[in-house]
Design a protein around this motif. Structure first.
Motif, PDB file in Angstrom:
ATOM      1  N   ASN A 401      14.610 -19.329  -8.029  1.00 20.01           N
ATOM      2  CA  ASN A 401      16.083 -19.355  -8.443  1.00 20.01           C
ATOM      3  C   ASN A 401      16.164 -19.031 -10.027  1.00 20.01           C
ATOM      4  OD1 ASN A 401      19.101 -19.411  -8.717  1.00 20.01           O
ATOM      5  ND2 ASN A 401      19.189 -21.324  -7.559  1.00 20.01           N
ATOM      6  N   ASP A 402      16.959 -17.685 -10.118  1.00 25.43           N
ATOM      7  CA  ASP A 402      16.805 -17.694 -11.555  1.00 25.43           C
ATOM      8  C   ASP A 402      17.889 -18.524 -12.490  1.00 25.43           C
ATOM      9  OD1 ASP A 402      15.017 -15.460 -11.958  1.00 25.43           O
ATOM     10  OD2 ASP A 402      16.070 -14.136 -11.281  1.00 25.43           O
ATOM     11  N   ARG A 403      18.676 -19.238 -11.615  1.00 19.38           N
ATOM     12  CA  ARG A 403      19.835 -19.976 -12.001  1.00 19.38           C
ATOM     13  C   ARG A 403      19.040 -20.911 -12.889  1.00 19.38           C
ATOM     14  NH1 ARG A 403      23.176 -22.372  -7.967  1.00 19.38           N
ATOM     15  NH2 ARG A 403      24.258 -23.536  -9.652  1.00 19.38           N
ATOM     16  N   LEU A 404      17.783 -21.484 -12.281  1.00 22.93           N
ATOM     17  CA  LEU A 404      16.860 -22.444 -13.139  1.00 22.93           C
ATOM     18  C   LEU A 404      16.478 -21.894 -14.381  1.00 22.93           C
ATOM     19  CD1 LEU A 404      15.308 -25.266 -13.223  1.00 22.93           C
ATOM     20  CD2 LEU A 404      13.624 -24.097 -12.067  1.00 22.93           C
ATOM     21  N   SER A 405      16.177 -20.865 -14.457  1.00 22.73           N
ATOM     22  CA  SER A 405      15.382 -20.200 -15.823  1.00 22.73           C
ATOM     23  C   SER A 405      16.261 -19.190 -16.585  1.00 22.73           C
ATOM     24  CB  SER A 405      13.909 -19.700 -15.438  1.00 22.73           C
ATOM     25  OG  SER A 405      14.003 -18.900 -14.378  1.00 22.73           O
ATOM     26  N   TYR A 406      17.578 -19.126 -16.366  1.00 24.41           N
ATOM     27  CA  TYR A 406      18.714 -18.133 -16.693  1.00 24.41           C
ATOM     28  C   TYR A 406      18.356 -17.493 -18.225  1.00 24.41           C
ATOM     29  CZ  TYR A 406      21.210 -21.490 -19.507  1.00 24.41           C
ATOM     30  OH  TYR A 406      21.256 -22.528 -20.485  1.00 24.41           O
ATOM     31  N   SER A 407      17.833 -18.344 -19.140  1.00 27.04           N
ATOM     32  CA  SER A 407      17.592 -17.780 -20.231  1.00 27.04           C
ATOM     33  C   SER A 407      16.288 -17.350 -20.644  1.00 27.04           C
ATOM     34  CB  SER A 407      17.730 -19.075 -21.412  1.00 27.04           C
ATOM     35  OG  SER A 407      16.980 -19.950 -21.313  1.00 27.04           O
ATOM     36  N   LEU A 408      15.432 -17.396 -19.818  1.00 23.67           N
ATOM     37  CA  LEU A 408      13.961 -17.119 -20.162  1.00 23.67           C
ATOM     38  C   LEU A 408      13.969 -15.501 -19.727  1.00 23.67           C
ATOM     39  CD1 LEU A 408      11.992 -20.076 -18.579  1.00 23.67           C
ATOM     40  CD2 LEU A 408      12.890 -19.629 -20.925  1.00 23.67           C
ATOM     41  N   PRO A 409      13.127 -14.763 -20.476  1.00 24.35           N
ATOM     42  CA  PRO A 409      13.076 -13.449 -19.919  1.00 24.35           C
ATOM     43  C   PRO A 409      12.331 -13.249 -18.755  1.00 24.35           C
ATOM     44  CG  PRO A 409      12.247 -13.796 -22.265  1.00 24.35           C
ATOM     45  CD  PRO A 409      12.546 -15.329 -21.779  1.00 24.35           C
ATOM     46  N   GLN A 410      12.816 -12.114 -17.955  1.00 27.24           N
ATOM     47  CA  GLN A 410      12.417 -12.002 -16.633  1.00 27.24           C
ATOM     48  C   GLN A 410      10.792 -11.349 -16.816  1.00 27.24           C
ATOM     49  OE1 GLN A 410      13.364 -12.517 -13.585  1.00 27.24           O
ATOM     50  NE2 GLN A 410      15.446 -12.768 -13.973  1.00 27.24           N
ATOM     51  N   GLU A 411      10.665 -10.449 -17.876  1.00 24.70           N
ATOM     52  CA  GLU A 411       9.208  -9.915 -17.989  1.00 24.70           C
ATOM     53  C   GLU A 411       7.905 -11.095 -18.365  1.00 24.70           C
ATOM     54  OE1 GLU A 411      11.471  -9.661 -21.868  1.00 24.70           O
ATOM     55  OE2 GLU A 411      11.837  -9.365 -19.940  1.00 24.70           O
ATOM     56  N   ARG A 412       8.562 -12.229 -18.989  1.00 24.59           N
ATOM     57  CA  ARG A 412       7.613 -13.320 -19.143  1.00 24.59           C
ATOM     58  C   ARG A 412       7.358 -14.053 -17.733  1.00 24.59           C
ATOM     59  NH1 ARG A 412       7.353 -13.871 -24.478  1.00 24.59           N
ATOM     60  NH2 ARG A 412       4.959 -14.461 -24.259  1.00 24.59           N
ATOM     61  N   LYS A 413       7.861 -13.862 -16.521  1.00 25.41           N
ATOM     62  CA  LYS A 413       7.749 -14.669 -15.526  1.00 25.41           C
ATOM     63  C   LYS A 413       6.832 -13.926 -14.607  1.00 25.41           C
ATOM     64  CE  LYS A 413      12.515 -16.238 -15.624  1.00 25.41           C
ATOM     65  NZ  LYS A 413      14.140 -16.163 -15.073  1.00 25.41           N
ATOM     66  N   PHE A 414       6.020 -14.910 -13.890  1.00 25.61           N
ATOM     67  CA  PHE A 414       5.527 -14.261 -12.750  1.00 25.61           C
ATOM     68  C   PHE A 414       5.345 -15.390 -11.270  1.00 25.61           C
ATOM     69  CE2 PHE A 414       1.890 -13.997  -9.451  1.00 25.61           C
ATOM     70  CZ  PHE A 414       1.719 -12.518  -9.733  1.00 25.61           C
ATOM     71  N   LYS A 415       6.294 -14.925 -10.661  1.00 22.80           N
ATOM     72  CA  LYS A 415       6.954 -15.717  -9.557  1.00 22.80           C
ATOM     73  C   LYS A 415       5.856 -15.770  -8.139  1.00 22.80           C
ATOM     74  CE  LYS A 415      11.719 -15.064 -10.930  1.00 22.80           C
ATOM     75  NZ  LYS A 415      13.017 -14.575 -10.388  1.00 22.80           N
ATOM     76  N   ILE A 416       5.766 -17.046  -7.731  1.00 21.70           N
ATOM     77  CA  ILE A 416       4.979 -17.001  -6.597  1.00 21.70           C
ATOM     78  C   ILE A 416       5.645 -17.675  -5.438  1.00 21.70           C
ATOM     79  CG2 ILE A 416       2.595 -18.136  -5.737  1.00 21.70           C
ATOM     80  CD1 ILE A 416       1.571 -17.633  -8.354  1.00 21.70           C
ATOM     81  N   TYR A 417       5.898 -17.476  -4.332  1.00 18.96           N
ATOM     82  CA  TYR A 417       6.235 -18.110  -3.259  1.00 18.96           C
ATOM     83  C   TYR A 417       5.158 -18.696  -2.361  1.00 18.96           C
ATOM     84  CZ  TYR A 417       8.419 -19.282   1.151  1.00 18.96           C
ATOM     85  OH  TYR A 417       9.060 -19.957   2.405  1.00 18.96           O
ATOM     86  N   ILE A 418       4.998 -19.765  -2.169  1.00 21.01           N
ATOM     87  CA  ILE A 418       3.815 -20.546  -1.186  1.00 21.01           C
ATOM     88  C   ILE A 418       4.448 -21.398  -0.217  1.00 21.01           C
ATOM     89  CG2 ILE A 418       3.816 -22.619  -2.811  1.00 21.01           C
ATOM     90  CD1 ILE A 418       0.739 -22.809  -1.843  1.00 21.01           C
ATOM     91  N   SER A 419       3.926 -21.068   1.063  1.00 23.24           N
ATOM     92  CA  SER A 419       4.293 -21.809   2.349  1.00 23.24           C
ATOM     93  C   SER A 419       3.115 -21.674   3.185  1.00 23.24           C
ATOM     94  CB  SER A 419       5.427 -21.038   2.880  1.00 23.24           C
ATOM     95  OG  SER A 419       6.102 -21.847   4.159  1.00 23.24           O
ATOM     96  N   ALA A 420       3.323 -22.730   4.157  1.00 21.99           N
ATOM     97  CA  ALA A 420       2.151 -22.955   5.225  1.00 21.99           C
ATOM     98  C   ALA A 420       2.660 -21.940   6.363  1.00 21.99           C
ATOM     99  CB  ALA A 420       2.072 -24.271   5.484  1.00 21.99           C
ATOM    100  N   LEU A 421       2.332 -20.682   6.293  1.00 22.90           N
ATOM    101  CA  LEU A 421       2.844 -19.822   7.275  1.00 22.90           C
ATOM    102  C   LEU A 421       1.816 -19.668   8.404  1.00 22.90           C
ATOM    103  CD1 LEU A 421       4.042 -17.180   4.727  1.00 22.90           C
ATOM    104  CD2 LEU A 421       5.511 -18.736   6.153  1.00 22.90           C
TER     105      LEU A 421
END
Length: 550
Positions: A401-421
Motif C-alpha cells: 500500500n503506497d500510503r505506507l511509503s508515500y514519500s519514498l520514490p517508486q523506482e527505489r522500491k521492489f514489491k513482493i506479495y507472498i502467500s501460501a497459494l
C-alpha cells in the motif's frame, strides 16, 4: 409430533417434516436464502427430516458455511450442464483448479476448442436447470462401489482418492442422472442456484459467484499476476505427479516422501535465488517491500531472501513495519471496541517515511523496536547507515500500500506479495482452499509459540480474514513479483500437529463445527514425519525447529 427450538421459540412439527418445510416458514425473516440448518451445533442439509433437538440455527447464503455450500452446488450444476451439452467422449477432464477473485478457474481438457459462445450455452443450460428446481440427491454407497462408479465415469482422481479412505462408505450426490462426489454440504435443489456467470479466461474459464453481501455477480476483474503464479504452481505439481491428494498419498505410500520434500525445497530455494538475482541486477532498488496475509511465511522468506542477497555481495537489513506501531493507547479501535492492529492508522506512517527517506539520503538513523508486552515503542541504540551494498528488506501487511511509503520514490522500491497459494486439489472437482492451509499453519504455530488454543485461533480467523480483504488483497496486483510459499507436502506434515489441537475443541462450542470440517479435510491425507523437513524450510516457522529466529 416433534419439538424443536427455533430462534428461541419452541415449535412442534409432524413426524416426517423436512427442514426445508421449516425453513420456508421462516424465510421471510431473512434477507438471504436459507441453505442449511445447524441442529444442536451440527450442520444438516434441508432434505433431512426434523428430529427432536434443543435448538436450530438457519444458515443463509450470507454465512460462511452457506457460501461454501452455494459455490459447491453451483459447481456441481455447471458440471452437469457442461456434460449435458458436450458428449462425455469429448471431455477428458474438467478441473476446478483454484480460486481467483470472485470465482473458480476451471481448466478443461477437451476434444474441441472452448469458446465464449459455448460457455454462454452452458450458462443457459444452468439457468434452465435452476428454473426446474431439480432436487440435489445424496446417497450413501459402499467405498468399493464408489471406486468402481468413478472409474466408469473416468473420474480417476476420485477413484485414487477413495483408495486411501478409512471409512467403509461415502456420500455421492446426483442431479438427475449426473453423479459426483463433493467434500461438504449441498443446497436442497437447483432452484436455490440463481446467481452465477461463465467467462472465458486464459486457457480455461471462470465460474463466477455472487459477492457475500450481494445477490448479483460482479464483472470479472482479471488478476493476471495471481493467475500466473497459481497456474505455474499447478503445472509444477502436475509435472511432479502430485497435483491432487490421491497422487500425493501414492508418493507417500511408496516411500518417496523424503525425496519429494527435497525436490520441493530445492525448487523454492531456486525461486528465491532467482528473485534475489532480479533484485540485485538493479542497483536502484534499495527498498524490498514484502507483504502477504497471515501465515504466509513472511518472516522465514525474508531471512532466506536476505541470505541469497548476501550471496550476491549485498548487505540486507531486515526491518519489521510492526516496530513502527504507535503506542497501544493511541491505537484505533474496531466496531467492537478492540484495538485494530491491522489498520494502517496503527502505524506511525510519518516517522516511518522520515526514517526511510533519511536512510536513502545516506543519513544515520536510530531504528525503533516495539515492545509488545508494554505496548510502547522503544529506542535501544539500533543505528543504521546505508552504504552502496546495503539494502532494506521491509516486511509488513501494508507494504504494498503506497500510503505506507508515500514519500519514498517508486523506482527505489521492489514489491513482493507472498502467500501460501495451495495448488493441491483433493480431486478434479474439489479444491483445497488456500485459506484452510493458512488457518492450519497459524493454528499449529500459535499453539506452539503463544499457547493459543485451536478454538481461539478459529474464533479469531474471520476477523483476520476481514483485515486481509481490506488491507492486503486489494494491493496484491501492484506487486512486482508474487511468491507462492505453499509446499505440496505440507498438509501431510501439519496433519500430525493439527489433529490433536482440533480434537481438543469442545463439542458444544461454536468452533466445533469448523474443527469437525477441518478434521474431515485432514483425514484425506496420509501423514508424513517432519524429520526430513529442512531447518530453513518455511514450514519450520510453524512446526518449530527453524534455524532462523522466527
Amino acid at each position: 409430533m416433534v419439538q424443536i427450538i427455533v430462534n428461541g421459540q419452541e415449535k412442534e412439527y409432524p413426524f416426517g417434516t423436512t427442514w426445508q418445510t421449516v425453513a420456508q416458514e421462516y424465510q421471510q425473516e431473512y434477507k438471504d436464502d436459507i441453505l442449511l440448518v445447524q441442529v444442536d451445533g451440527k450442520l444438516q442439509e434441508l432434505h433431512k427430516k426434523v428430529k427432536e433437538c434443543k435448538e436450530i440455527k438457519f444458515i443463509t447464503a450470507a454465512d460462511s458455511a452457506g457460501r461454501l455450500a452455494y459455490r459447491r452446488s453451483v459447481t456441481f450444476m455447471m458440471l452437469k450442464a457442461f456434460y449435458d451439452l458436450a458428449d462425455s467422449r469429448h471431455i477428458h477432464k474438467l478441473t476446478v483448479d483454484f480460486s481467483l477473485g470472485n470465482g473458480f478457474f476451471i481448466h478443461p481438457w477437451l476434444d474441441f476448442p472452448l469458446t465464449q459462445e459455448f460457455l454462454d450455452q452452458v450458462k443457459a443450460k444452468m439457468e434452465e436447470l435452476s428454473a426446474q428446481k431439480i432436487p440435489i440427491m445424496k446417497r450413501n454407497m459402499p467405498l468399493a462401489e464408489a471406486i468402481e462408479l468413478f472409474h466408469k465415469h473416468g473420474m480417476y482422481d476420485k477413484e485414487k482418492l477413495f483408495r486411501y479412505r478409512r471409512v467403509s462408505s461415502v456420500n455421492v450426490y446426483s442431479i438427475g442422472n449426473f453423479e459426483d462426489y463433493f467434500y461438504g454440504y449441498m443446497v436442497q435443489n437447483t432452484g436455490y442456484l440463481k446467481y452465477f456467470d461463465l467467462v472465458l479466461y486464459q486457457d480455461g474459464f471462470m465460474l463466477l459467484f455472487p459477492d457475500k453481501d450481494s445477490r448479483k455477480v460482479d464483472p470479472f476483474v482479471p488478476k493476471d499476476k495471481l493467475f500466473h503464479v497459481l497456474s505455474e504452481t499447478s503445472k509444477w505439481g502436475e509435472r511432479l505427479n502430485v497435483g491432487n491428494v490421491g497422487n500425493l498419498n501414492d508418493r507417500i505410500s511408496q516411500g518417496e516422501a523424503a525425496q519429494m520434500i527435497l525436490i520441493e525445497e530445492a525448487l523454492m530455494e531456486k525461486r528465491i535465488g532467482e528473485l534475489a538475482g532480479q533484485i540485485g541486477a538493479d542497483p536502484s532498488k534499495k527498498l524490498v517491500m514484502i507483504a502477504g496475509p497471515s501465515s504466509s511465511g513472511k518472516t522465514t522468506f525474508s531471512h532466506r531472501l536476505s541470505i541469497q542477497l548476501m550471496a550476491l555481495g549485498l548487505k540486507p537489513h531486515p526491518i519489521a513495519v510492526d516496530d513502527y506501531f504507535v503506542n497501544r493507547v493511541d491505537s484505533p479501535k474496531d466496531e467492537n471496541g478492540n484495538y485494530n492492529y491491522e489498520a494502517l492508522e496503527c502505524l506511525d506512517v510519518e516517522q516511518f517515511n522520515t526514517d526511510m527517506t533519511a536512510l536513502l539520503e545516506g543519513k544515520t538513523v536510530e531504528l525503533p523496536s516495539y515492545n509488545f508486552i508494554t505496548g510502547m515503542r522503544e529506542y535501544k541504540g539500533n543505528y543504521l547507515t546505508l552504504g552502496p551494498e546495503d539494502i532494506l528488506v521491509i516486511e509488513g501487511i501494508h507494504c504494498l500500500n503506497d500510503r505506507l511509503s508515500y514519500s519514498l520514490p517508486q523506482e527505489r522500491k521492489f514489491k513482493i506479495y507472498i502467500s501460501a497459494l495451495t495448488s493441491l486439489n483433493i480431486d478434479e472437482h474439489n479444491r483445497v482452499p488456500t485459506a484452510d492451509g493458512r488457518l492450519i499453519r497459524r493454528m499449529v504455530r500459535d499453539a506452539r509459540t503463544r499457547g493459543t488454543s485451536a478454538q481461539e485461533t478459529i474464533r479469531m480467523w474471520n476477523s483476520v480474514r476481514r483485515g486481509e480483504e481490506k488491507n492486503i488483497f486489494p494491493y496484491q496486483e501492484q506487486a512486482d513479483v508474487m511468491f507462492n510459499s505453499a509446499l505440496v507436502y505440507e498438509l501431510a506434515v501439519l496433519k500430525q500437529y493439527a489433529e490433536p489441537l482440533l480434537f481438543g475443541i469442545p463439542t458444544d462450542s461454536p468452533e466445533y463445527m469448523e474443527a469437525k470440517r477441518l478434521l474431515k479435510f485432514l483425514d484425506y491425507f496420509l501423514g508424513v514425519s517432519s524429520e526430513d523437513v529442512p531447518k530453513n524450510s518455511i514450514l519450520r516457522e510453524f512446526i518449530g525447529g527453524s534455524c532462523f529466529r522466527v
